[in-house]
Design an enzyme around this catalytic site. Sequence first.
Site, PDB file in Angstrom:
ATOM      1  N   MET A 296      -9.210 -34.876  28.718  1.00  0.00           N
ATOM      2  CA  MET A 296     -10.177 -35.886  29.203  1.00  0.00           C
ATOM      3  C   MET A 296     -10.169 -37.006  28.290  1.00  0.00           C
ATOM      4  O   MET A 296     -10.248 -36.629  26.981  1.00  0.00           O
ATOM      5  CB  MET A 296     -11.694 -34.988  29.206  1.00  0.00           C
ATOM      6  CG  MET A 296     -12.635 -36.027  29.474  1.00  0.00           C
ATOM      7  SD  MET A 296     -12.317 -36.907  31.287  1.00  0.00           S
ATOM      8  CE  MET A 296     -13.418 -38.498  31.110  1.00  0.00           C
ATOM      9  N   GLU A 330      -3.726 -39.485  28.213  1.00  0.00           N
ATOM     10  CA  GLU A 330      -5.285 -39.896  27.966  1.00  0.00           C
ATOM     11  C   GLU A 330      -4.863 -41.220  26.942  1.00  0.00           C
ATOM     12  O   GLU A 330      -6.197 -41.918  27.050  1.00  0.00           O
ATOM     13  CB  GLU A 330      -5.618 -38.681  26.959  1.00  0.00           C
ATOM     14  CG  GLU A 330      -5.479 -37.315  27.613  1.00  0.00           C
ATOM     15  CD  GLU A 330      -6.092 -37.333  29.293  1.00  0.00           C
ATOM     16  OE1 GLU A 330      -7.089 -38.164  29.363  1.00  0.00           O
ATOM     17  OE2 GLU A 330      -5.598 -36.670  30.007  1.00  0.00           O
TER      18      GLU A 330
END
Length: 575
Positions: A296, A330
């Site tokens: 994330m 990311e």
Amino acid sequence: MWRFLLVYVFCSFTLVRQSNGQANEYRLPRTTVPENYDLRFEFQDFNDIDNLTFSGVANITIVVMEMTDVVTLNLRDLNVTEVTVAFTDNQYRLLPVEGWMYLTNDERFEIYLSRTIPMFRRLRVSINYIGNIRKDMTGLYLSSYEEQNTTKWFIVTQFEATYARRAFPCYDEPAFKAEFNISVVKQSHQIALSNMPIRHTESGLNQTETVYFIQTPPMSTYLVAIYVGEFVPSNNPKYDSPPIMVYTHEELSDQTEYIRNEAPKHLRILEDYTRLPYMLPKMDLLAIPNLSFGAMENWGINTYEENFLLLSNESKARMKMRSSIIVQHEFTHQWFGNLVTCQWWDYVWLNEGFAQYFQYFATGMVRTSWSVEEMFVVEAFQGALAYDQTPRHPITASVNTPEEIEDVFDYISYSKAASVLRMLKYLVTENLFQLSLQDYLNKFSKNTAEPSDLFSSFDNVLFDKDYEIGNNLTVNEFMSNWTLQSGYPVLNITRNATTNTFLVTQSQFYLNKTAGNINETAAWHIGLTYTTNTYRNFRSVTPAVWTNKTSASTVFPAPGHIDWYIFNIQSIGKC
């Protein structure tokens, strides 16, 4: 889910309302918008793991955009105990609150004011609340690891796409960007991390500390992140601008060396490519034992599943490649997603398509010996074709509910979007592709964007460079053809030896021809590339001829004296 709560209000009576679940209005109204959040999270010691709660305070500065007497936020599974509203002028006047309502089915929370507020007034909405530390890897959740035969607990967040509302009342849509001032009350033996570096720490009672973080730049709620636990940091002393720290528990800290050395290269390559320096003063990489996604992109504090970030000396080359590619994914989001954010989840491919694209091609700039183009074709391109051979949504989707939003994070938004971006790159050339993306990032920095904004940057750059992609198409026309239409074409190509022509016919490809939503009239603008036994040119990716969206068939002259021909060189076209 809390059905009924006693409320405390600054008026002569208490009003409690409860949603009947009839509204089904998932999108927030644009009557008010947030400017700043001042968030405080207070955590207990991890004694009663089964019933761990936290208390929170959300002070939100909002601007009234349309006359209204209602402030509407997102909220889910939080117990509000107090609400106050005040004008933010010099007198800081309190505004009486008549009550509030939980719209539980819509994950919204409405605050009813005693007066209708004129446009452009600023209000300070203060909400005290209590919540449970979750165990489903969403919102603020509890996780653990084993160290020296002891279970160690920690708290971490996962807010994308609609989970921030499970941790604090907020405008939980990507378009509502705001600055965040975050503070965390923790035990003195723990560390606390968030998007920004620590501003200062204050000692409290019962061996607690309050950690105050520097204010963030404007960002969406889904990018807010917190960690509280006993991880230890490892950094690369050769690279400290910005400092990149890898956090894990102590027993695994010796497995961070590879990514500590690689991560700075992957961040720097995006700075060079975009001509925009990384925006935050630090970057933390957290190795989490259990994460609902593989990784994330929280701004300044990325989280990863342990096996994606930690490598031993015996790790295979393929594991190192996977680690580098995921970190690059990311890091790409720090520009495509965090700095420039999709305006709504219909356009999540503006975040994920670019991250998927650059996870291969930016990694290839770092590791020039790796065959990333071949990897892309096998993994992303072929994966998208396989997934999209049954009816799916278009790249630009139409989503409304949290469930629909979650479902759109799929091969279409990631791999198919990345494949179409790769096709666009070969149409406009690598140089103009890069210049167009630089223009896009500069124009919409710290803001949100829609696909038309991206396409406009391309069309403007190509206009200035006097470059045409072909078939009298703008980039907007070409890309909209691919992003707004579901599925992909299958081409049948035959050569008529008598007339020495190629006949190209196209139709929408689906594995199950009886699928109810197949569009029999679907057609695409496709720039065709090909070679023959005469030319044997497998490098030229400039289209030799175009199919037309308005016709299912195209006829054009074939070279003379050929024995064989191959179309779609290097799998450039999405067909």
